[in-house]
Design a protein around this motif. Structure first.
Motif, short mmCIF file in Angstrom:
data_model
loop_
_atom_site.label_atom_id
_atom_site.label_comp_id
_atom_site.label_asym_id
_atom_site.label_seq_id
_atom_site.Cartn_x
_atom_site.Cartn_y
_atom_site.Cartn_z
N VAL A 1 0.80 -1.27 0.02
CA VAL A 1 0.05 0.19 -0.09
C VAL A 1 0.95 1.28 0.11
CG1 VAL A 1 -1.74 1.31 1.32
CG2 VAL A 1 -1.85 -1.38 0.96
N ARG A 2 0.33 2.36 -0.70
CA ARG A 2 1.31 3.39 -0.91
C ARG A 2 0.92 4.41 0.16
NH1 ARG A 2 5.26 5.18 -4.82
NH2 ARG A 2 5.11 7.66 -4.68
N ASP A 3 2.33 4.90 0.86
CA ASP A 3 1.92 5.81 2.02
C ASP A 3 1.56 7.06 1.45
OD1 ASP A 3 2.97 7.97 3.84
OD2 ASP A 3 3.54 6.19 5.10
N PRO A 4 0.39 7.86 2.05
CA PRO A 4 0.19 9.08 1.49
C PRO A 4 1.41 10.13 1.46
CG PRO A 4 -1.63 8.51 3.11
CD PRO A 4 -0.14 7.42 3.14
N ALA A 5 2.59 9.82 2.20
CA ALA A 5 3.62 10.81 2.02
C ALA A 5 4.36 10.57 0.95
CB ALA A 5 4.32 10.53 3.62
N ALA B 1 -10.75 2.40 1.21
CA ALA B 1 -9.71 2.23 2.28
C ALA B 1 -9.07 0.99 2.12
CB ALA B 1 -10.59 2.38 3.64
N VAL B 2 -7.64 0.96 2.33
CA VAL B 2 -6.77 -0.24 2.13
C VAL B 2 -6.12 -0.23 3.36
CG1 VAL B 2 -5.01 -1.41 0.80
CG2 VAL B 2 -6.71 0.06 -0.51
N ARG B 3 -5.97 -1.62 3.93
CA ARG B 3 -5.15 -1.70 5.03
C ARG B 3 -3.63 -2.00 4.60
NH1 ARG B 3 -6.73 -3.06 10.75
NH2 ARG B 3 -8.48 -3.66 9.79
N ALA B 4 -2.84 -1.16 5.21
CA ALA B 4 -1.56 -1.46 5.02
C ALA B 4 -0.90 -2.39 5.82
CB ALA B 4 -0.64 -0.24 5.35
N VAL C 1 -5.19 3.17 4.63
CA VAL C 1 -4.94 4.41 4.03
C VAL C 1 -6.09 4.41 2.90
CG1 VAL C 1 -3.83 5.03 1.89
CG2 VAL C 1 -2.34 3.91 3.69
N ARG C 2 -6.82 5.76 3.09
CA ARG C 2 -7.96 6.02 2.34
C ARG C 2 -8.03 6.82 1.17
NH1 ARG C 2 -8.98 5.44 7.71
NH2 ARG C 2 -10.73 4.48 8.44
N ALA C 3 -8.81 6.67 0.18
CA ALA C 3 -8.79 7.38 -0.91
C ALA C 3 -10.21 7.79 -1.20
CB ALA C 3 -8.09 6.79 -2.04
#
Length: 120
Positions: free
Chosen positions: A66-70, A96-99, A105-107
């Motif tokens: 999962v891509r980190d929002p940072a 939302a995807v669980r890292a 992580v939500r989009a």
């Protein structure tokens, strides 16, 4: 990814059996002996969100990240990603995807999320 060939692109891709407006999935493949390796790269709008990979003859993903929002990536996790659809009534407005570390992580589509808190 540079060793893989583009295979197909799916717009408004499907996750958990439901079409997600704004989710784009790009699929890549390469031969590995008698097997074909596959990578799916998922974007929500312009945000790269997720990679999932394995072999085309397997029913489920072998790994995901999962891509980190940072801008970086969370560590890879075994299996398919845990995903929850974010809805506004019956409409899917994000996901939302669980890292690997347990963080979600939500989009969310911006036009639907204005003034709302994204749940998941």
């Amino acid at each position: 990814m540079s060793e893989f060939e583009p295979h197909r692109i799916e717009f408004d891709a499907t996750l958990d059996g439901m079409k997600v407006p704004g989710l784009r999935a790009e699929f890549f493949r390469r031969s590995e002996g008698d097997r074909i390796a596959s990578v799916g790269r998922y974007f929500f709008g312009d945000q790269e969100l997720l990679l999932a990979w394995g072999y085309v003859d397997e029913e489920h993903c072998r790994h995901n990240a999962v891509r980190d929002p940072a801008g970086g990536w969370h560590p890879a996790a075994a299996g398919c990603p845990e995903v929850e659809l974010i809805k506004d009534g019956q409409a899917v407005i994000g996901l939302a995807v669980r890292a690997a570390g347990g963080n979600w992580v939500r989009a969310v589509r911006e036009q639907c999320a204005a003034g709302k808190e994204a749940g998941g």
